[in-house]
Structures are given as C-alpha cells and as structure tokens.
Write a protein that holds these residues in place. Structure first.
Motif, PDB file in Angstrom:
ATOM      1  N   GLY A  42     -10.038 -10.715  -2.634  1.00 46.92           N
ATOM      2  CA  GLY A  42     -10.207 -11.475  -1.402  1.00 46.92           C
ATOM      3  C   GLY A  42     -11.641 -11.549  -0.900  1.00 46.92           C
ATOM      4  N   ALA A  43     -12.590 -11.007  -1.673  1.00 49.07           N
ATOM      5  CA  ALA A  43     -13.977 -10.938  -1.206  1.00 49.07           C
ATOM      6  C   ALA A  43     -14.731 -12.233  -1.516  1.00 49.07           C
ATOM      7  CB  ALA A  43     -14.685  -9.760  -1.865  1.00 49.07           C
ATOM      8  N   ASP A  44     -15.814 -12.434  -0.771  1.00 48.57           N
ATOM      9  CA  ASP A  44     -16.717 -13.562  -1.041  1.00 48.57           C
ATOM     10  C   ASP A  44     -17.480 -13.229  -2.321  1.00 48.57           C
ATOM     11  OD1 ASP A  44     -18.466 -15.927  -0.417  1.00 48.57           O
ATOM     12  OD2 ASP A  44     -19.954 -14.323  -0.244  1.00 48.57           O
ATOM     13  N   ARG A  45     -17.285 -14.030  -3.359  1.00 50.89           N
ATOM     14  CA  ARG A  45     -17.830 -13.700  -4.676  1.00 50.89           C
ATOM     15  C   ARG A  45     -19.353 -13.618  -4.683  1.00 50.89           C
ATOM     16  NH1 ARG A  45     -16.268 -13.746 -10.021  1.00 50.89           N
ATOM     17  NH2 ARG A  45     -17.953 -14.210 -11.497  1.00 50.89           N
ATOM     18  N   SER A  46     -20.005 -14.629  -4.130  1.00 48.69           N
ATOM     19  CA  SER A  46     -21.470 -14.638  -4.167  1.00 48.69           C
ATOM     20  C   SER A  46     -22.042 -13.498  -3.335  1.00 48.69           C
ATOM     21  CB  SER A  46     -22.004 -15.985  -3.675  1.00 48.69           C
ATOM     22  OG  SER A  46     -21.591 -16.238  -2.349  1.00 48.69           O
ATOM     23  N   GLY A  47     -21.438 -13.216  -2.192  1.00 49.80           N
ATOM     24  CA  GLY A  47     -21.915 -12.119  -1.351  1.00 49.80           C
ATOM     25  C   GLY A  47     -21.732 -10.773  -2.019  1.00 49.80           C
ATOM     26  N   LEU A  48     -20.570 -10.597  -2.673  1.00 47.58           N
ATOM     27  CA  LEU A  48     -20.307  -9.335  -3.347  1.00 47.58           C
ATOM     28  C   LEU A  48     -21.234  -9.162  -4.544  1.00 47.58           C
ATOM     29  CD1 LEU A  48     -18.645  -6.766  -3.624  1.00 47.58           C
ATOM     30  CD2 LEU A  48     -16.970  -8.078  -4.944  1.00 47.58           C
ATOM     31  N   GLU A  49     -21.481 -10.245  -5.255  1.00 48.69           N
ATOM     32  CA  GLU A  49     -22.373 -10.171  -6.417  1.00 48.69           C
ATOM     33  C   GLU A  49     -23.781  -9.759  -5.992  1.00 48.69           C
ATOM     34  OE1 GLU A  49     -23.741 -12.880 -10.279  1.00 48.69           O
ATOM     35  OE2 GLU A  49     -22.321 -13.663  -8.820  1.00 48.69           O
ATOM     36  N   ALA A  50     -24.256 -10.314  -4.887  1.00 51.31           N
ATOM     37  CA  ALA A  50     -25.586  -9.952  -4.391  1.00 51.31           C
ATOM     38  C   ALA A  50     -25.629  -8.488  -3.968  1.00 51.31           C
ATOM     39  CB  ALA A  50     -25.969 -10.854  -3.227  1.00 51.31           C
ATOM     40  N   LEU A  51     -24.557  -8.041  -3.307  1.00 51.45           N
ATOM     41  CA  LEU A  51     -24.504  -6.648  -2.875  1.00 51.45           C
ATOM     42  C   LEU A  51     -24.484  -5.705  -4.070  1.00 51.45           C
ATOM     43  CD1 LEU A  51     -24.162  -4.441  -0.722  1.00 51.45           C
ATOM     44  CD2 LEU A  51     -21.684  -4.851  -0.824  1.00 51.45           C
ATOM     45  N   LEU A  52     -23.693  -6.028  -5.071  1.00 46.59           N
ATOM     46  CA  LEU A  52     -23.609  -5.173  -6.252  1.00 46.59           C
ATOM     47  C   LEU A  52     -24.945  -5.113  -6.994  1.00 46.59           C
ATOM     48  CD1 LEU A  52     -20.090  -6.150  -7.639  1.00 46.59           C
ATOM     49  CD2 LEU A  52     -20.733  -4.041  -6.471  1.00 46.59           C
ATOM     50  N   SER A  53     -25.638  -6.235  -7.053  1.00 43.49           N
ATOM     51  CA  SER A  53     -26.955  -6.247  -7.694  1.00 43.49           C
ATOM     52  C   SER A  53     -27.923  -5.331  -6.964  1.00 43.49           C
ATOM     53  CB  SER A  53     -27.512  -7.676  -7.738  1.00 43.49           C
ATOM     54  OG  SER A  53     -26.722  -8.501  -8.561  1.00 43.49           O
ATOM     55  N   SER A  54     -27.875  -5.374  -5.636  1.00 37.61           N
ATOM     56  CA  SER A  54     -28.747  -4.521  -4.837  1.00 37.61           C
ATOM     57  C   SER A  54     -28.398  -3.041  -5.022  1.00 37.61           C
ATOM     58  CB  SER A  54     -28.632  -4.908  -3.359  1.00 37.61           C
ATOM     59  OG  SER A  54     -29.377  -4.027  -2.542  1.00 37.61           O
ATOM     60  N   LEU A  55     -27.096  -2.736  -4.992  1.00 38.58           N
ATOM     61  CA  LEU A  55     -26.674  -1.347  -5.159  1.00 38.58           C
ATOM     62  C   LEU A  55     -26.996  -0.830  -6.562  1.00 38.58           C
ATOM     63  CD1 LEU A  55     -23.212  -1.375  -3.323  1.00 38.58           C
ATOM     64  CD2 LEU A  55     -25.358  -0.382  -2.520  1.00 38.58           C
ATOM     65  N   LEU A  56     -26.903  -1.712  -7.552  1.00 36.31           N
ATOM     66  CA  LEU A  56     -27.237  -1.300  -8.915  1.00 36.31           C
ATOM     67  C   LEU A  56     -28.713  -0.941  -9.034  1.00 36.31           C
ATOM     68  CD1 LEU A  56     -26.443  -0.865 -11.855  1.00 36.31           C
ATOM     69  CD2 LEU A  56     -26.801  -3.315 -12.239  1.00 36.31           C
ATOM     70  N   ARG A  57     -29.570  -1.704  -8.356  1.00 35.86           N
ATOM     71  CA  ARG A  57     -31.003  -1.379  -8.370  1.00 35.86           C
ATOM     72  C   ARG A  57     -31.237  -0.015  -7.732  1.00 35.86           C
ATOM     73  NH1 ARG A  57     -31.403  -6.958  -7.236  1.00 35.86           N
ATOM     74  NH2 ARG A  57     -31.556  -6.556  -4.991  1.00 35.86           N
ATOM     75  N   THR A  58     -30.536   0.242  -6.636  1.00 33.88           N
ATOM     76  CA  THR A  58     -30.667   1.537  -5.969  1.00 33.88           C
ATOM     77  C   THR A  58     -30.175   2.662  -6.875  1.00 33.88           C
ATOM     78  OG1 THR A  58     -30.360   0.532  -3.787  1.00 33.88           O
ATOM     79  CG2 THR A  58     -29.958   2.898  -3.964  1.00 33.88           C
ATOM     80  N   ALA A  59     -29.018   2.446  -7.507  1.00 33.43           N
ATOM     81  CA  ALA A  59     -28.432   3.473  -8.365  1.00 33.43           C
ATOM     82  C   ALA A  59     -29.284   3.734  -9.600  1.00 33.43           C
ATOM     83  CB  ALA A  59     -27.026   3.064  -8.782  1.00 33.43           C
ATOM     84  N   SER A  60     -30.048   2.733 -10.027  1.00 36.41           N
ATOM     85  CA  SER A  60     -30.869   2.858 -11.234  1.00 36.41           C
ATOM     86  C   SER A  60     -32.245   3.450 -10.960  1.00 36.41           C
ATOM     87  CB  SER A  60     -31.051   1.481 -11.890  1.00 36.41           C
ATOM     88  OG  SER A  60     -29.804   0.906 -12.222  1.00 36.41           O
ATOM     89  N   ALA A  61     -32.596   3.591  -9.679  1.00 34.15           N
ATOM     90  CA  ALA A  61     -33.921   4.101  -9.329  1.00 34.15           C
ATOM     91  C   ALA A  61     -34.049   5.563  -9.745  1.00 34.15           C
ATOM     92  CB  ALA A  61     -34.155   3.959  -7.831  1.00 34.15           C
ATOM     93  N   PRO A  62     -35.159   5.959 -10.328  1.00 29.77           N
ATOM     94  CA  PRO A  62     -35.348   7.350 -10.776  1.00 29.77           C
ATOM     95  C   PRO A  62     -35.206   8.368  -9.657  1.00 29.77           C
ATOM     96  CG  PRO A  62     -37.041   5.925 -11.700  1.00 29.77           C
ATOM     97  CD  PRO A  62     -36.309   5.104 -10.673  1.00 29.77           C
ATOM     98  N   ALA A  63     -35.557   7.968  -8.412  1.00 29.51           N
ATOM     99  CA  ALA A  63     -35.519   8.914  -7.298  1.00 29.51           C
ATOM    100  C   ALA A  63     -34.125   9.095  -6.737  1.00 29.51           C
ATOM    101  CB  ALA A  63     -36.448   8.445  -6.177  1.00 29.51           C
ATOM    102  N   MET A  64     -33.160   8.297  -7.209  1.00 25.82           N
ATOM    103  CA  MET A  64     -31.797   8.394  -6.698  1.00 25.82           C
ATOM    104  C   MET A  64     -31.201   9.737  -7.075  1.00 25.82           C
ATOM    105  SD  MET A  64     -29.174   6.868  -5.221  1.00 25.82           S
ATOM    106  CE  MET A  64     -27.373   7.012  -5.169  1.00 25.82           C
ATOM    107  N   SER A  65     -30.665  10.455  -6.094  1.00 24.53           N
ATOM    108  CA  SER A  65     -30.082  11.757  -6.373  1.00 24.53           C
ATOM    109  C   SER A  65     -28.755  11.588  -7.089  1.00 24.53           C
ATOM    110  CB  SER A  65     -29.861  12.533  -5.064  1.00 24.53           C
ATOM    111  OG  SER A  65     -28.981  11.822  -4.212  1.00 24.53           O
ATOM    112  N   PRO A  66     -28.332  12.592  -7.889  1.00 26.86           N
ATOM    113  CA  PRO A  66     -27.053  12.507  -8.595  1.00 26.86           C
ATOM    114  C   PRO A  66     -25.893  12.351  -7.631  1.00 26.86           C
ATOM    115  CG  PRO A  66     -28.380  14.308  -9.435  1.00 26.86           C
ATOM    116  CD  PRO A  66     -29.051  13.823  -8.183  1.00 26.86           C
TER     117      PRO A  66
END
Length: 204
Positions: A42-66
């Motif tokens: 039921g989510a807005d596809r384009s909005g969710l895709e943008a959010l997931l892309s942003s969260l993936l960048r955060t999760a991939s950052a070396p400084a991100m804690s486990p």
C-alpha cells in the motif's frame, strides 16, 4: 522491493534502520544474505524507493555502527547481547564430521563451541536461523540423503553454517548435538529467539 546490499553486514544495518522507524505501508521486512526484502503493497512506490536508497547509503557508510542484536526471548544472554546455547554434543553425525574434517571428535566440539556466530537470516522453517561464522575446518557438505525427521533442538552444521532445528522436521544437515533451549515459541514475543543480527555462542 528487493534491496541488494552487497553484504550481510549492510543487510543487517538496513534491517535495523527500517525496524527502528518502520516506513508507512511496510508490512514485512525480510533480511537475507545480501538483500533486504521490503513488502509494502500500500506504500507510495517512488517515495519508498527514494527512502530505501537513502537508508542504504546510510547503512553502507563505514562509520555506521553494527546493528544491535534484538533482545532474547528466554535464552541465556551473556554480556554484549550474545545468546548462549548449551549443547550436549552427542549427535549422530559427530563422528562423520570428524572424519570429513580430519579432526578428532573433541576438536570438532572445541572448534564449534569456539566459533563466533551471528544470525544471518531466517529461512526453511519458522525460527530456523542460519548462523554464519562457523570455523572453516568444519565446512562439510549436507547429507547425501536427508533424514525424514530431525528432532527439535538438534544442533547441526552444513557448508559454512550452523543451526538449531526449531521444530521436528526433515533435514539434511549434519547433527553435532542437541539443546533444550527453545529457539521458536509462538507464545513468546517475539517468537524467534534468534532474529537476524543476534550473536550466538554454543557452550558444551
């Protein structure tokens, strides 16, 4: 949407970010070895895709804690959030694992107990946690012919993984021993004792 993370560690980080602030419309979050499946009909596809892309960048950052391991649901938890699983090492395949690995039985037990495991993902059956981190010397193939029934609580290995069978079921993993600790309980919240990201240690 299936997010390709490129590694188990990033998959765990993304899973933790999504669960800490679940986006609107997301019904299920399912981490895998190098992916996170996000079910949001039921989510807005384009909005969710943008959010997931942003969260993936955060999760991939070396400084991100486990990702922090989830609280256990009744197991023995050691300092640092590690779930300790007591094992009686008397499995039917203990001797064959020793033969395949070229080790003594006592060494197989010692190496399994010394391995530092983390729950990679759940699959095969409810509560069946694939535990990554098995000592490479114990990487042995599955049975050529799977058993028609493996008892609940059986501690087993196959390839690079270890696991505890959450319920009686067919299975082709090699049995090292057994535990009385329940890793799946539908009456518990959460029902799975070993969610993804949880650290696990087996104790003889």
């Amino acid at each position: 949407m299936l997010v390709e993370t490129g590694s188990l560690e990033v998959a765990h980080r993304l899973d933790a970010l999504l669960r800490s602030d679940r986006p609107a419309g997301v019904e299920e979050i399912v981490p895998g070895p190098e992916t996170v499946l996000v079910v949001a009909p039921g989510a807005d596809r384009s909005g969710l895709e943008a959010l997931l892309s942003s969260l993936l960048r955060t999760a991939s950052a070396p400084a991100m804690s486990p990702a922090s391991p989830a609280k256990d649901a009744g197991g023995a938890t050691a300092a640092g959030g590690t779930v300790e699983i007591p094992v009686v090492y008397d499995g039917e395949d203990l001797r064959s694992v020793a033969d395949l690995s070229g080790l003594a039985v006592d060494e197989v037990v010692a190496r399994h107990a010394a391995s530092e495991f983390v729950v990679g993902w759940l699959g095969f059956a409810p509560g069946f946690a694939y535990l990554a981190g098995l000592d490479p010397a114990l990487h042995v193939p599955r049975l050529d012919v799977p058993r028609t029934s493996v008892p609940a609580g059986s501690v087993a290995i196959a390839g690079p993984y270890s696991a505890v069978y959450p319920s009686a079921s067919p299975g082709g993993w090699r049995l090292l021993g057994r535990t009385d600790l329940r890793v799946w309980d539908v009456r518990a919240d959460p029902p799975a004792l070993l969610p993804p990201g949880t650290r696990v240690r087996f104790t003889p």
